[in-house]
Design a protein around this motif. Structure first.
Motif, PDB file in Angstrom:
ATOM      1  N   LEU A 280       0.823  -1.209   0.000  1.00 49.68           N
ATOM      2  CA  LEU A 280       0.000   0.000   0.000  1.00 49.68           C
ATOM      3  C   LEU A 280       0.856   1.257   0.000  1.00 49.68           C
ATOM      4  CD1 LEU A 280      -2.990  -0.848   2.366  1.00 49.68           C
ATOM      5  CD2 LEU A 280      -2.893  -0.894  -0.135  1.00 49.68           C
ATOM      6  N   ILE A 281       0.424   2.203  -0.823  1.00 49.65           N
ATOM      7  CA  ILE A 281       1.082   3.511  -0.891  1.00 49.65           C
ATOM      8  C   ILE A 281       0.157   4.481  -0.163  1.00 49.65           C
ATOM      9  CG2 ILE A 281       2.083   5.240  -2.445  1.00 49.65           C
ATOM     10  CD1 ILE A 281       3.109   2.376  -2.976  1.00 49.65           C
ATOM     11  N   HIS A 282       0.650   5.043   0.924  1.00 49.93           N
ATOM     12  CA  HIS A 282      -0.152   5.977   1.720  1.00 49.93           C
ATOM     13  C   HIS A 282       0.280   7.394   1.369  1.00 49.93           C
ATOM     14  CE1 HIS A 282      -1.360   2.591   4.356  1.00 49.93           C
ATOM     15  NE2 HIS A 282      -0.130   2.167   4.099  1.00 49.93           N
ATOM     16  N   THR A 283      -0.659   8.240   1.019  1.00 47.69           N
ATOM     17  CA  THR A 283      -0.323   9.617   0.666  1.00 47.69           C
ATOM     18  C   THR A 283      -0.763  10.540   1.795  1.00 47.69           C
ATOM     19  OG1 THR A 283      -0.754   9.038  -1.614  1.00 47.69           O
ATOM     20  CG2 THR A 283      -0.566  11.375  -1.141  1.00 47.69           C
ATOM     21  N   TYR A 284       0.148  11.385   2.239  1.00 47.97           N
ATOM     22  CA  TYR A 284      -0.161  12.309   3.342  1.00 47.97           C
ATOM     23  C   TYR A 284      -1.355  13.186   2.993  1.00 47.97           C
ATOM     24  CZ  TYR A 284       2.894  12.389   7.406  1.00 47.97           C
ATOM     25  OH  TYR A 284       3.473  12.124   8.611  1.00 47.97           O
ATOM     26  N   PRO A 285      -2.274  13.385   3.936  1.00 44.91           N
ATOM     27  CA  PRO A 285      -3.430  14.255   3.658  1.00 44.91           C
ATOM     28  C   PRO A 285      -3.005  15.709   3.514  1.00 44.91           C
ATOM     29  CG  PRO A 285      -3.383  13.622   5.976  1.00 44.91           C
ATOM     30  CD  PRO A 285      -2.282  12.855   5.307  1.00 44.91           C
ATOM     31  N   SER A 286      -3.749  16.452   2.720  1.00 46.85           N
ATOM     32  CA  SER A 286      -3.434  17.873   2.542  1.00 46.85           C
ATOM     33  C   SER A 286      -4.469  18.720   3.278  1.00 46.85           C
ATOM     34  CB  SER A 286      -3.428  18.214   1.062  1.00 46.85           C
ATOM     35  OG  SER A 286      -4.720  18.021   0.539  1.00 46.85           O
ATOM     36  N   VAL A 287      -4.187  20.015   3.381  1.00 49.39           N
ATOM     37  CA  VAL A 287      -5.098  20.939   4.058  1.00 49.39           C
ATOM     38  C   VAL A 287      -5.918  21.711   3.025  1.00 49.39           C
ATOM     39  CG1 VAL A 287      -5.205  22.952   5.602  1.00 49.39           C
ATOM     40  CG2 VAL A 287      -3.469  21.185   5.968  1.00 49.39           C
ATOM     41  N   ALA A 288      -5.248  22.119   1.965  1.00 48.31           N
ATOM     42  CA  ALA A 288      -5.900  22.912   0.923  1.00 48.31           C
ATOM     43  C   ALA A 288      -5.051  22.783  -0.335  1.00 48.31           C
ATOM     44  CB  ALA A 288      -5.972  24.379   1.359  1.00 48.31           C
ATOM     45  N   SER A 289      -5.471  23.496  -1.380  1.00 50.66           N
ATOM     46  CA  SER A 289      -4.762  23.358  -2.654  1.00 50.66           C
ATOM     47  C   SER A 289      -3.293  23.736  -2.556  1.00 50.66           C
ATOM     48  CB  SER A 289      -5.431  24.236  -3.713  1.00 50.66           C
ATOM     49  OG  SER A 289      -6.515  23.536  -4.255  1.00 50.66           O
ATOM     50  N   TYR A 290      -2.982  24.697  -1.678  1.00 45.39           N
ATOM     51  CA  TYR A 290      -1.593  25.152  -1.617  1.00 45.39           C
ATOM     52  C   TYR A 290      -0.930  24.908  -0.259  1.00 45.39           C
ATOM     53  CZ  TYR A 290      -2.573  26.793  -6.223  1.00 45.39           C
ATOM     54  OH  TYR A 290      -2.916  26.813  -7.551  1.00 45.39           O
ATOM     55  N   VAL A 291      -1.573  24.140   0.595  1.00 47.83           N
ATOM     56  CA  VAL A 291      -0.896  23.631   1.799  1.00 47.83           C
ATOM     57  C   VAL A 291      -1.134  22.117   1.779  1.00 47.83           C
ATOM     58  CG1 VAL A 291      -0.821  23.598   4.318  1.00 47.83           C
ATOM     59  CG2 VAL A 291      -1.085  25.766   3.135  1.00 47.83           C
ATOM     60  N   GLY A 292      -0.104  21.410   1.379  1.00 49.51           N
ATOM     61  CA  GLY A 292      -0.285  19.990   1.079  1.00 49.51           C
ATOM     62  C   GLY A 292       0.242  19.042   2.131  1.00 49.51           C
ATOM     63  N   GLY A 293       0.317  17.780   1.735  1.00 45.86           N
ATOM     64  CA  GLY A 293       0.753  16.721   2.626  1.00 45.86           C
ATOM     65  C   GLY A 293       2.183  16.904   3.112  1.00 45.86           C
ATOM     66  N   ASP A 294       3.016  17.561   2.293  1.00 42.92           N
ATOM     67  CA  ASP A 294       4.402  17.775   2.734  1.00 42.92           C
ATOM     68  C   ASP A 294       4.443  18.686   3.957  1.00 42.92           C
ATOM     69  OD1 ASP A 294       3.413  19.845   1.155  1.00 42.92           O
ATOM     70  OD2 ASP A 294       5.338  20.320   0.241  1.00 42.92           O
ATOM     71  N   ILE A 295       3.508  19.622   4.037  1.00 39.78           N
ATOM     72  CA  ILE A 295       3.485  20.551   5.170  1.00 39.78           C
ATOM     73  C   ILE A 295       2.876  19.859   6.392  1.00 39.78           C
ATOM     74  CG2 ILE A 295       2.613  22.810   5.971  1.00 39.78           C
ATOM     75  CD1 ILE A 295       4.850  22.763   3.719  1.00 39.78           C
ATOM     76  N   VAL A 296       1.850  19.049   6.158  1.00 35.29           N
ATOM     77  CA  VAL A 296       1.264  18.290   7.273  1.00 35.29           C
ATOM     78  C   VAL A 296       2.346  17.356   7.836  1.00 35.29           C
ATOM     79  CG1 VAL A 296      -0.511  16.607   7.910  1.00 35.29           C
ATOM     80  CG2 VAL A 296      -1.048  18.435   6.283  1.00 35.29           C
ATOM     81  N   SER A 297       3.075  16.714   6.934  1.00 29.52           N
ATOM     82  CA  SER A 297       4.151  15.813   7.338  1.00 29.52           C
ATOM     83  C   SER A 297       5.221  16.572   8.134  1.00 29.52           C
ATOM     84  CB  SER A 297       4.760  15.207   6.067  1.00 29.52           C
ATOM     85  OG  SER A 297       5.808  14.363   6.351  1.00 29.52           O
ATOM     86  N   GLY A 298       5.592  17.753   7.624  1.00 34.22           N
ATOM     87  CA  GLY A 298       6.595  18.574   8.304  1.00 34.22           C
ATOM     88  C   GLY A 298       6.102  19.042   9.658  1.00 34.22           C
ATOM     89  N   ALA A 299       4.836  19.442   9.715  1.00 30.09           N
ATOM     90  CA  ALA A 299       4.279  19.919  10.991  1.00 30.09           C
ATOM     91  C   ALA A 299       4.271  18.785  12.016  1.00 30.09           C
ATOM     92  CB  ALA A 299       2.872  20.467  10.775  1.00 30.09           C
ATOM     93  N   LEU A 300       3.991  17.563  11.539  1.00 31.94           N
ATOM     94  CA  LEU A 300       4.019  16.408  12.453  1.00 31.94           C
ATOM     95  C   LEU A 300       5.443  16.213  12.983  1.00 31.94           C
ATOM     96  CD1 LEU A 300       1.985  14.078  13.339  1.00 31.94           C
ATOM     97  CD2 LEU A 300       3.279  12.655  11.781  1.00 31.94           C
ATOM     98  N   ALA A 301       6.426  16.367  12.091  1.00 32.39           N
ATOM     99  CA  ALA A 301       7.825  16.179  12.498  1.00 32.39           C
ATOM    100  C   ALA A 301       8.310  17.278  13.453  1.00 32.39           C
ATOM    101  CB  ALA A 301       8.723  16.115  11.263  1.00 32.39           C
ATOM    102  N   THR A 302       7.680  18.461  13.402  1.00 28.89           N
ATOM    103  CA  THR A 302       8.077  19.535  14.337  1.00 28.89           C
ATOM    104  C   THR A 302       7.413  19.364  15.701  1.00 28.89           C
ATOM    105  OG1 THR A 302       6.229  20.996  13.820  1.00 28.89           O
ATOM    106  CG2 THR A 302       8.199  21.242  12.462  1.00 28.89           C
ATOM    107  N   ASP A 303       6.368  18.524  15.755  1.00 33.04           N
ATOM    108  CA  ASP A 303       5.591  18.288  16.978  1.00 33.04           C
ATOM    109  C   ASP A 303       4.853  19.551  17.435  1.00 33.04           C
ATOM    110  OD1 ASP A 303       4.704  16.441  18.876  1.00 33.04           O
ATOM    111  OD2 ASP A 303       6.092  17.193  20.376  1.00 33.04           O
ATOM    112  N   MET A 304       4.603  20.487  16.529  1.00 33.87           N
ATOM    113  CA  MET A 304       3.968  21.741  16.945  1.00 33.87           C
ATOM    114  C   MET A 304       2.539  21.539  17.452  1.00 33.87           C
ATOM    115  SD  MET A 304       3.812  23.636  13.226  1.00 33.87           S
ATOM    116  CE  MET A 304       3.312  25.214  13.883  1.00 33.87           C
ATOM    117  N   ALA A 305       1.873  20.490  16.986  1.00 31.44           N
ATOM    118  CA  ALA A 305       0.492  20.264  17.412  1.00 31.44           C
ATOM    119  C   ALA A 305       0.399  19.776  18.855  1.00 31.44           C
ATOM    120  CB  ALA A 305      -0.189  19.270  16.483  1.00 31.44           C
ATOM    121  N   ASN A 306       1.546  19.480  19.470  1.00 32.96           N
ATOM    122  CA  ASN A 306       1.541  19.085  20.891  1.00 32.96           C
ATOM    123  C   ASN A 306       2.282  20.086  21.758  1.00 32.96           C
ATOM    124  OD1 ASN A 306       0.257  16.488  20.519  1.00 32.96           O
ATOM    125  ND2 ASN A 306       2.135  15.852  19.497  1.00 32.96           N
TER     126      ASN A 306
END
Ligand code: FES
Length: 635
Positions: free
Chosen positions: A344-370
């Motif tokens: 299975l190929i899992h694609t990171y979810p996006s937020v909008a047309s110009y804030v994509g899965g790479d940013i969600v992935s990066g935000a997860l790696a920064t731990d900013m949501a915690n």
């Protein structure tokens, strides 16, 4: 249609193509990648080649000079094969092989506050391998093969989650079981929703691997990850082959939506890019695609849709709507990726047309949501995406910074790789130049960090004014500042120092492009702050991601007004945050679930609504800014 041979020099690469094929396309088919910033519209002039001999028809010559035309210089995007040809592709027209950031590749998934994210989320890879022994059937124990296998698997897995097997695996199961004498290694997905058998083979102790993939507009990076240990075993990166269709997402969308054939071609280009990287890794590691059981892909929204073959037309049309924010996992077989066919190929979810899965992935790696602290996360790539917030709230936006900081749209721009100027020192009186070059070799071009540095030093030395205009009447009267036919420029390295036949320069046009790019990012930061009624000094940490970000000099970035004027200790660099987040998700189901929550939690601010961003952008088109009180440390 008649076919002709095109020989590319100095590679000596020969390819046969149909009459009427553009040289740009022929080169790409020959594995030679030519810069094509405008996506082949004939406007950027980046795709220059020299026709040495043979017959070619040019439809457009851009701003090529009569002297260039007489030497056979042509725009490869608008020059078409009409007979056998020999064509030279000069170094400055080539997309150079890209080197991946290696320095932090095997570091633990730690945030700068030293929290081990993998331990925090729990180690639970999205796929795994188990060794089992099934009982052989007999006349009195005549249960079917799949029944026998599933009973044993459930016993070993000690789970009552649903267990399924796709038809393609069932089709080869009877022979595999018997050839293996019922002693088996089973590779399976291990998701919250259940298990799916991906592959069955004779028992062995070979590790099972997954891929963390960052599909960027400019570059693609693949990490091979051991799913048992979590270690990065190998990694490789290259230019995204889609670069032949333009530097930015808009050019790619324009190309893709033009026809079904174009859509298929542009999807194939990125899938091919990933496959070539996978093959290189497999060969080095003496592995086969059968060893790879899962992949997590992080990319911007356009890249994700193009990767999956989803038409991106409405991403660029107001009101800028993506087809999908959260894509279901797809099999490698469906996409044509060289993994286990059912992986299975899992694609990171996006937020909008110009804030994509790479940013969600990066935000997860920064731990900013915690985090309790207010964090500003900036990913500077072909676009500038910004996320601001903490555990209670997150806002995000995207500003079209353009590809300058990745070397695009800059005369001698290139990525940070051997030959790239990464530091520039200019004596303010004599204008003598000292350069630091990646790999300590003769300079070839200038990378993003070098450009930031250069811009700061050009202003400090009075070579440009605060608006980026060149001062030809500089007191030094240095020959380094000069006017050309249609621009002004400063010589960073003379041709003899560069070991070529051209001086390496930065032009006024380059400077203006850089000012627009840095202005867009700073305006994005200010606009986000205004949305949540915060002042710049209320930001507690600034985390900078992206390949370019890793080499960025904070002092110079503040000097030119790219980054806010805050104490140095508030800045952190996270490197390729996108691939880090992809690895985290690959190794932790909980982290993967968190990514979906994170994408939902992030409020997207559309900067084109209202005048805030535009006002901020115009104010930021100076070095460092029109409002100097925002940059108290800059003289
Ligand atoms: Fe040929 Fe831009 S001019 S790609």
């Amino acid at each position: 249609m008649e076919k002709f041979q095109v020989k590319f020099m100095p590679d000596q690469q020969v390819i046969e193509v149909e009459q009427g094929t553009s040289l740009l396309k022929a080169a790409s088919q020959a594995g030679i990648f030519i810069k094509s910033s405008c996506g082949g519209k004939g406007t950027c002039g980046a795709c220059k080649v020299t026709v040495i001999s043979g017959e070619a028809k040019s439809e457009r010559t851009g701003n090529l000079s009569p002297e260039q035309l007489s030497r056979g210089v042509r725009l490869s995007c608008h020059t078409f094969v009409e007979g056998d040809l020999t064509v030279e592709v000069p170094p400055e027209s080539r997309l150079q092989a890209h080197q991946v950031l290696l320095e932090d590749a095997n570091a633990a998934l730690l945030t700068e506050t030293s929290k081990d994210l993998l331990t925090y989320y729990g180690y639970h890879p999205l796929a795994r391998k188990v060794n089992i022994r099934c009982s052989e059937p007999t006349l009195t124990d005549n249960a079917g093969d799949w029944t026998r296998l599933s009973i044993e698997l459930k016993r070993v897995l000690q789970s009552d989650k649903p267990l399924t097997i796709p038809l393609s695996v069932l089709q080869t199961l009877p022979e595999t079981l018997r050839q293996a004498h019922w002693d088996l290694s089973v590779i399976l997905t291990d998701l919250e929703s259940g298990y799916t058998v991906l592959h069955v083979e004779p028992a062995n102790d070979r590790p099972c691997y997954g891929l963390a993939i960052d599909v960027g507009t400019t570059t693609v990076v693949v990490y091979l990850v051991d799913l048992d240990s979590g270690e990065i075993v190998d990694k490789q990166g290259s230019y995204n082959k889609q670069a032949q269709f333009g530097d930015d997402v808009i050019s790619r969308i324009v190309y893709a939506v033009d026809s079904t054939e174009n859509m298929a071609e542009i999807q194939k280009a990125v899938v091919d890019t990933v496959n070539v990287l996978i093959e290189g890794i497999l060969e080095r590691q003496s592995l086969t695609s059968q060893n790879i059981a899962s992949a997590v892909i992080a990319g911007n929204t356009t890249m994700s849709q193009l990767f999956l073959g989803i038409n991106p037309r409405y991403i660029r049309l107001e009101p800028y709507i993506p087809t999908v924010n959260s894509t279901p996992a797809v099999s490698a077989r469906e996409i044509g990726l060289r993994l286990l066919p059912e992986a299975l190929i899992h694609t990171y979810p996006s937020v909008a047309s110009y804030v994509g899965g790479d940013i969600v992935s990066g935000a997860l790696a920064t731990d900013m949501a915690n985090s309790d602290e207010i964090i500003l996360f900036i990913d500077i790539g072909t676009n500038g995406e910004i996320v601001l917030g903490n555990k209670d709230w997150l806002v995000s936006c995207a500003c079209s910074a353009g590809p300058c900081f990745e070397g695009g749209g800059i005369l001698f721009g290139m990525r940070a790789m051997p030959g790239a100027i990464e530091r520039v020192d200019i004596d303010p009186e004599s204008l003598d130049v000292k350069l630091k070059v990646v790999g300590k070799i003769a300079p070839v071009g200038i990378c993003g960090s070098g450009l930031v540095d250069c811009l700061a030093k050009l202003r400090k030395a009075g070579i440009i004014d605060r608006a980026g205009n060149f001062q030809l009447e500089h007191p030094s009267q240095s020959a380094r500042i000069r006017a050309t036919e249609d621009d002004k420029e400063f010589v960073l390295a003379w041709a003899h120092q560069a070991g070529g036949d051209k001086d390496i320069v930065i032009s006024e046009n380059d400077v203006k492009n850089l000012i627009r790019a840095k202005g867009a990012i700073y305006a994005g930061i200010r606009s986000l702050l205004q949305t949540v009624a915060l002042e710049i000094d209320m930001i507690e940490r600034i985390v900078i991601g992206g390949g370019f970000g890793n080499y960025l000099n904070v002092h110079d970035s503040v000097e030119i007004g790219l980054l806010p004027d805050l104490p140095q200790e508030k800045f952190e660099f996270i490197g390729n945050s996108s691939v880090k987040g992809a690895r985290l998700a690959l190794l932790s189901q909980k982290a993967w679930n968190e990514a979906a929550d994170l994408a939902r939690k992030m409020t997207y601010i559309e900067l084109s609504i209202g005048t805030t961003f535009m006002d901020e952008f115009v104010s930021a088109l100076f070095l460092p800014h029109t409002d100097l009180s925002l940059f108290p440390s800059v003289e």
